[in-house]
Design a protein around this motif. Structure first.
Motif, mmCIF file in Angstrom:
data_model
loop_
_atom_site.group_PDB
_atom_site.id
_atom_site.type_symbol
_atom_site.label_atom_id
_atom_site.label_comp_id
_atom_site.label_asym_id
_atom_site.label_seq_id
_atom_site.Cartn_x
_atom_site.Cartn_y
_atom_site.Cartn_z
ATOM 1 N N THR A 128 -0.094 -22.916 -8.673
ATOM 2 C CA THR A 128 -0.849 -21.985 -8.085
ATOM 3 C C THR A 128 -1.843 -22.553 -7.034
ATOM 4 O OG1 THR A 128 -1.119 -20.643 -10.286
ATOM 5 C CG2 THR A 128 -2.911 -20.377 -8.532
ATOM 6 N N LEU A 129 -1.881 -21.942 -5.788
ATOM 7 C CA LEU A 129 -2.648 -22.537 -4.873
ATOM 8 C C LEU A 129 -4.042 -21.656 -4.924
ATOM 9 C CD1 LEU A 129 0.186 -22.710 -3.803
ATOM 10 C CD2 LEU A 129 -0.634 -22.974 -1.453
ATOM 11 N N SER A 130 -5.019 -22.381 -4.236
ATOM 12 C CA SER A 130 -6.311 -22.077 -4.301
ATOM 13 C C SER A 130 -6.585 -20.394 -3.765
ATOM 14 C CB SER A 130 -7.349 -22.834 -3.251
ATOM 15 O OG SER A 130 -7.432 -24.013 -4.322
ATOM 16 N N GLU A 131 -7.185 -19.723 -4.368
ATOM 17 C CA GLU A 131 -7.557 -18.418 -3.987
ATOM 18 C C GLU A 131 -8.191 -18.464 -2.246
ATOM 19 O OE1 GLU A 131 -10.127 -16.660 -6.630
ATOM 20 O OE2 GLU A 131 -8.603 -15.409 -7.408
ATOM 21 N N SER A 132 -7.717 -17.807 -1.436
ATOM 22 C CA SER A 132 -7.997 -17.841 -0.085
ATOM 23 C C SER A 132 -9.173 -17.152 0.195
ATOM 24 C CB SER A 132 -6.636 -17.272 0.974
ATOM 25 O OG SER A 132 -6.546 -15.908 0.626
ATOM 26 N N PRO A 133 -9.972 -17.397 1.357
ATOM 27 C CA PRO A 133 -11.205 -16.637 1.648
ATOM 28 C C PRO A 133 -10.841 -15.399 1.841
ATOM 29 C CG PRO A 133 -10.485 -18.132 3.334
ATOM 30 C CD PRO A 133 -9.557 -18.388 2.385
ATOM 31 N N PHE A 134 -12.009 -14.352 1.968
ATOM 32 C CA PHE A 134 -11.966 -12.872 2.280
ATOM 33 C C PHE A 134 -13.322 -12.527 2.676
ATOM 34 C CE2 PHE A 134 -10.835 -8.436 1.159
ATOM 35 C CZ PHE A 134 -10.151 -8.324 2.335
ATOM 36 N N PHE A 135 -13.359 -11.460 3.440
ATOM 37 C CA PHE A 135 -14.623 -10.894 3.522
ATOM 38 C C PHE A 135 -15.448 -10.477 2.325
ATOM 39 C CE2 PHE A 135 -12.195 -10.573 7.469
ATOM 40 C CZ PHE A 135 -12.813 -11.001 8.411
ATOM 41 N N GLU A 136 -16.749 -10.748 2.520
ATOM 42 C CA GLU A 136 -17.598 -10.503 1.410
ATOM 43 C C GLU A 136 -17.750 -8.977 1.224
ATOM 44 O OE1 GLU A 136 -21.786 -11.828 -0.944
ATOM 45 O OE2 GLU A 136 -21.363 -12.512 1.298
ATOM 46 N N ASP A 137 -17.020 -8.328 0.393
ATOM 47 C CA ASP A 137 -17.111 -6.920 0.311
ATOM 48 C C ASP A 137 -16.408 -6.326 -1.056
ATOM 49 O OD1 ASP A 137 -16.251 -3.901 2.323
ATOM 50 O OD2 ASP A 137 -16.487 -3.984 0.250
ATOM 51 N N ASP A 138 -17.321 -5.620 -1.799
ATOM 52 C CA ASP A 138 -17.254 -5.687 -3.277
ATOM 53 C C ASP A 138 -15.993 -4.447 -3.517
ATOM 54 O OD1 ASP A 138 -19.164 -7.351 -4.090
ATOM 55 O OD2 ASP A 138 -20.665 -5.782 -4.463
ATOM 56 N N LEU A 139 -15.928 -3.785 -2.394
ATOM 57 C CA LEU A 139 -14.717 -2.729 -2.479
ATOM 58 C C LEU A 139 -13.461 -3.317 -2.710
ATOM 59 C CD1 LEU A 139 -16.083 -0.346 0.381
ATOM 60 C CD2 LEU A 139 -16.157 -0.088 -2.218
ATOM 61 N N THR A 140 -13.187 -4.531 -2.159
ATOM 62 C CA THR A 140 -11.844 -5.206 -2.364
ATOM 63 C C THR A 140 -11.469 -5.452 -3.632
ATOM 64 O OG1 THR A 140 -12.806 -7.464 -2.492
ATOM 65 C CG2 THR A 140 -12.189 -6.543 -0.144
ATOM 66 N N ALA A 141 -12.189 -5.386 -4.301
ATOM 67 C CA ALA A 141 -11.773 -5.566 -6.020
ATOM 68 C C ALA A 141 -11.196 -4.411 -6.471
ATOM 69 C CB ALA A 141 -13.018 -5.953 -6.890
ATOM 70 N N ILE A 142 -11.712 -3.159 -5.820
ATOM 71 C CA ILE A 142 -11.049 -1.951 -6.385
ATOM 72 C C ILE A 142 -9.921 -1.640 -5.812
ATOM 73 C CG2 ILE A 142 -11.508 0.617 -6.385
ATOM 74 C CD1 ILE A 142 -14.567 0.188 -6.429
ATOM 75 N N PHE A 143 -9.830 -2.142 -4.441
ATOM 76 C CA PHE A 143 -8.543 -1.647 -3.668
ATOM 77 C C PHE A 143 -7.278 -2.395 -3.903
ATOM 78 C CE2 PHE A 143 -10.774 1.613 -1.976
ATOM 79 C CZ PHE A 143 -11.642 1.518 -0.802
ATOM 80 N N HIS A 161 6.229 -10.603 -0.101
ATOM 81 C CA HIS A 161 5.444 -9.738 -0.576
ATOM 82 C C HIS A 161 6.114 -8.314 -0.593
ATOM 83 C CE1 HIS A 161 1.403 -7.584 -1.347
ATOM 84 N NE2 HIS A 161 1.791 -7.775 -2.581
ATOM 85 N N GLU A 162 6.464 -7.693 -1.761
ATOM 86 C CA GLU A 162 6.962 -6.160 -1.810
ATOM 87 C C GLU A 162 6.253 -5.272 -2.630
ATOM 88 O OE1 GLU A 162 11.114 -3.930 -2.525
ATOM 89 O OE2 GLU A 162 11.229 -6.157 -2.439
ATOM 90 N N VAL A 163 5.670 -4.221 -2.249
ATOM 91 C CA VAL A 163 4.958 -3.204 -3.198
ATOM 92 C C VAL A 163 5.708 -1.839 -2.957
ATOM 93 C CG1 VAL A 163 2.558 -2.090 -3.080
ATOM 94 C CG2 VAL A 163 2.896 -4.585 -2.397
ATOM 95 N N PRO A 164 5.868 -1.243 -3.896
ATOM 96 C CA PRO A 164 6.552 0.127 -3.920
ATOM 97 C C PRO A 164 5.527 1.410 -3.074
ATOM 98 C CG PRO A 164 5.272 -0.065 -5.935
ATOM 99 C CD PRO A 164 5.432 -1.580 -5.276
ATOM 100 N N ALA A 165 6.314 2.395 -2.588
ATOM 101 C CA ALA A 165 5.740 3.193 -1.727
ATOM 102 C C ALA A 165 4.738 3.912 -2.615
ATOM 103 C CB ALA A 165 6.862 4.041 -1.224
ATOM 104 N N SER A 166 4.529 4.040 -3.584
ATOM 105 C CA SER A 166 3.480 4.636 -4.352
ATOM 106 C C SER A 166 2.106 4.202 -4.401
ATOM 107 C CB SER A 166 4.048 4.798 -5.711
ATOM 108 O OG SER A 166 4.280 3.637 -6.508
ATOM 109 N N ALA A 167 2.128 2.913 -4.066
ATOM 110 C CA ALA A 167 0.689 2.211 -4.183
ATOM 111 C C ALA A 167 -0.142 2.761 -3.111
ATOM 112 C CB ALA A 167 0.909 0.595 -3.541
ATOM 113 N N ASP A 168 -1.376 2.896 -3.536
ATOM 114 C CA ASP A 168 -2.670 3.438 -2.755
ATOM 115 C C ASP A 168 -2.936 2.584 -1.672
ATOM 116 O OD1 ASP A 168 -2.482 5.922 -4.117
ATOM 117 O OD2 ASP A 168 -4.116 5.085 -5.350
ATOM 118 N N SER A 169 -2.803 1.273 -1.704
ATOM 119 C CA SER A 169 -3.298 0.207 -0.918
ATOM 120 C C SER A 169 -2.592 -1.039 -1.141
ATOM 121 C CB SER A 169 -4.910 -0.213 -0.942
ATOM 122 O OG SER A 169 -5.266 -0.663 -2.399
ATOM 123 N N ILE A 170 -2.320 -1.726 -0.062
ATOM 124 C CA ILE A 170 -1.583 -3.037 -0.031
ATOM 125 C C ILE A 170 -2.458 -4.165 0.501
ATOM 126 C CG2 ILE A 170 0.439 -4.002 0.634
ATOM 127 C CD1 ILE A 170 1.381 -1.291 1.030
#
Length: 388
Positions: free
Chosen positions: A230-245, A270-279
């Motif tokens: 496992t590699l370290s988690e990469s940085p992301f913008f500070e936005d609580d909505l990401t935890a939901i999306f 990375h592969e995500v099915p067409a049914s996903a709401d967000s990717i």
């Protein structure tokens, strides 16, 4: 600078010699001295501790200022006791001595600086320090003598154009070194032909460097035989909505290829099915891979302006000239390919662009509320491959 003060006409104690009513010269002289101390601190924190000095909170920035003053408290008394001046004062033609013409002792220089820090800079307390600076300016302009100038003899040389040029040049050089120290901490730990373990160390250090005060997401995993890393988690913008999306149940995966113990290819899929709401688009892991594998190679590392190459956009055949990081930032969800310094960088992305929209601030692809149902899954393949 010289060890003796004889060149500064120490025998004539006239009013012009004893008073130094040149507040701006004194201010700029100390500003250069403080910048030098700040750069020393930056070199230690950026180049050695690899702390991101460009992403500091207000409180941490204040700590940096106090650390710079701490270095000044070590160096200025030493310089005054040995040379009678400091780099900033020397360039602007200012020197100090005792009334008898001898240099200040280390203790006297230290005590003097304590008064400067208190009465001149207000302990660097926000707002209050501005008040103290203004009052010091007014007092120096009116009387030419500060509270810390007691029993101190100033020697102020005539102002000349070359002093101004010298100050600007010195300030510019020190600023460049300071900025360089800030960027040095983001350079790869290991350079040249690197092993898988060295790449992981590069990646994790860079992720840590960039992640200060930011939300984290998208830990990548890669496999080698039956082992999972496992590699370290990469940085992301500070936005609580990401935890939901963000759907973390379908993480991107990384595969690393070694030849004779040296990394020769890296692929993120990375592969995500067409049914996903967000990717999640996993832009940051791709950028970290570029910075810590490609930029670790000979010809790339520690360069502020990485070389450019021509990339071809696969979907429309257009060409773009850019360095790899800029290409990744400007075209995060487009397919392209390009070769530079013996490495091929390829990205292939496919998804239903009628059903989804790319949200740049959140680095994600979000299903359109009133759009059609997606007809194809999201697939992303990003690779760096040594070709010669």
């Amino acid at each position: 600078m010289t060890a003796s003060m004889t060149e500064w006409n120490t025998t004539q104690l006239d009013a012009e010699t004893m008073k130094a009513d040149c507040p701006w010269r004194r201010f700029f002289a100390r500003s250069l001295d403080l910048l030098i101390c700040s750069t020393i601190n930056g070199l230690f924190m950026g180049a050695i501790l690899r702390i991101n000095l460009l992403d500091r909170s207000f409180l941490l920035s204040l700590v940096d200022i106090y650390m710079s003053f701490g270095i000044l408290f070590l160096l200025e008394p030493l310089l005054l006791s040995r040379f009678g001046t400091t780099p900033g004062k020397w360039i602007l033609g200012i020197s100090l001595s005792k009334i008898d013409g001898g240099n200040l002792s280390y203790g006297e220089g230290f005590s003097r600086l304590c008064y400067v820090f208190w009465r001149g800079y207000g302990f660097q307390i926000p707002i209050y320090n501005l008040v103290r600076l203004y009052k010091s300016y007014a007092l120096c302009r009116e009387e030419g003598e500060m509270s810390w100038d007691t029993e101190t003899l100033y020697h102020v040389q005539p102002n000349r154009w070359y002093r101004v040029i010298g100050f600007i040049a010195a300030y510019g050089v020190v600023m460049c070194i300071s900025v360089g120290a800030s960027f040095w901490g983001s350079s790869p730990l290991h350079v040249g032909a690197i092993t898988q373990q060295e790449f992981v160390e590069n990646y994790n250090q860079d992720a840590k460097f960039l992640s200060k005060n930011r939300h984290k997401k998208d830990a990548l995993i890669f496999t080698e035989g039956n082992n999972i890393y496992t590699l370290s988690e990469s940085p992301f913008f500070e936005d609580d909505l990401t935890a939901i999306f963000i759907d973390k149940d379908i993480p991107a995966k990384m595969e690393i290829t070694e030849t004779d113990g040296i990394v020769t290819a890296l692929t993120i899929t990375h592969e995500v099915p067409a049914s996903a709401d967000s990717i999640s688009t996993y832009e940051q892991p791709r950028l970290l891979s570029i910075r810590n594998l490609l930029y670790a190679q000979k010809g790339f590392h520690r360069g502020f302006l990485p070389p450019q190459t021509t990339f071809t956009l696969t979907d429309n055949g257009k060409t773009v000239t850019a360095n790899p990081v800029v290409m990744m930032v400007d075209h995060p969800v487009e397919s392209f390919t390009g070769t530079l310094e013996g490495w091929e960088m390829t990205q292939t992305i496919s998804y239903d662009r009628e059903a989804y929209s790319y949200w740049s601030p959140l680095e994600m692809i979000q299903k359109n509320e009133e759009g059609p149902e997606a007809t194809q899954p999201y697939t992303m393949t990003f690779s760096l491959k040594k070709v010669n």
